[in-house]
Design an enzyme around this catalytic site. Sequence first.
Site, PDB file in Angstrom:
ATOM      1  N   ARG A  42      42.223  41.079  47.103  1.00 45.26           N
ATOM      2  CA  ARG A  42      43.477  41.797  46.849  1.00 45.26           C
ATOM      3  C   ARG A  42      44.307  41.788  48.130  1.00 45.26           C
ATOM      4  O   ARG A  42      43.768  41.668  49.218  1.00 45.26           O
ATOM      5  CB  ARG A  42      43.208  43.221  46.399  1.00 45.26           C
ATOM      6  CG  ARG A  42      42.556  44.062  47.461  1.00 45.26           C
ATOM      7  CD  ARG A  42      41.986  45.379  46.942  1.00 45.26           C
ATOM      8  NE  ARG A  42      41.415  46.182  47.993  1.00 45.26           N
ATOM      9  CZ  ARG A  42      40.320  45.919  48.675  1.00 45.26           C
ATOM     10  NH1 ARG A  42      39.639  44.829  48.430  1.00 45.26           N
ATOM     11  NH2 ARG A  42      39.880  46.729  49.625  1.00 45.26           N
ATOM     12  N   THR A  68      40.510  35.182  42.963  1.00 42.95           N
ATOM     13  CA  THR A  68      40.569  34.975  41.520  1.00 42.95           C
ATOM     14  C   THR A  68      41.999  34.863  41.003  1.00 42.95           C
ATOM     15  O   THR A  68      42.207  34.535  39.839  1.00 42.95           O
ATOM     16  CB  THR A  68      39.877  36.131  40.776  1.00 42.95           C
ATOM     17  OG1 THR A  68      40.555  37.353  41.085  1.00 42.95           O
ATOM     18  CG2 THR A  68      38.414  36.247  41.173  1.00 42.95           C
ATOM     19  N   LYS A  69      42.983  35.173  41.869  1.00 41.98           N
ATOM     20  CA  LYS A  69      44.403  35.108  41.503  1.00 41.98           C
ATOM     21  C   LYS A  69      45.157  34.437  42.635  1.00 41.98           C
ATOM     22  O   LYS A  69      44.711  34.425  43.781  1.00 41.98           O
ATOM     23  CB  LYS A  69      44.966  36.516  41.280  1.00 41.98           C
ATOM     24  CG  LYS A  69      44.330  37.235  40.114  1.00 41.98           C
ATOM     25  CD  LYS A  69      44.940  38.606  39.925  1.00 41.98           C
ATOM     26  CE  LYS A  69      44.253  39.312  38.759  1.00 41.98           C
ATOM     27  NZ  LYS A  69      44.747  40.658  38.574  1.00 41.98           N
ATOM     28  N   HIS A  84      32.899  25.648  33.915  1.00 35.61           N
ATOM     29  CA  HIS A  84      32.153  25.246  32.723  1.00 35.61           C
ATOM     30  C   HIS A  84      32.701  25.975  31.503  1.00 35.61           C
ATOM     31  O   HIS A  84      33.242  27.067  31.613  1.00 35.61           O
ATOM     32  CB  HIS A  84      30.666  25.595  32.865  1.00 35.61           C
ATOM     33  CG  HIS A  84      29.978  24.824  33.931  1.00 35.61           C
ATOM     34  ND1 HIS A  84      29.438  23.585  33.720  1.00 35.61           N
ATOM     35  CD2 HIS A  84      29.756  25.106  35.238  1.00 35.61           C
ATOM     36  CE1 HIS A  84      28.898  23.140  34.832  1.00 35.61           C
ATOM     37  NE2 HIS A  84      29.088  24.047  35.777  1.00 35.61           N
TER      38      HIS A  84
END
Length: 78
Positions: free
Chosen positions: A71, A56-57, A8
């Site tokens: 990680r 997130t990566k 969003h």
Amino acid sequence: MVLAALNHDLDPSKRADMHPAPIVIGRKVWVGSNATILPGITIGDNAVVAAAAVVTKDVPSNAVMVGSPARVVRVIPD
């Protein structure tokens, strides 16, 4: 597993707007239960995403990812 391919807008007046981004999952990938993959992420071949990880990566090939945010904790030998 949650594949969250939509996001969003952060601007309060545009919160209803959706921003799609593809999630690409390579070959022979293992994703544990309750893991969350965020929009725009690519997971490389042979990678492992642990249960409950929040990715997130991008995940490199042959990597073991754990945690929130996820990680690399180990690389799987070829």
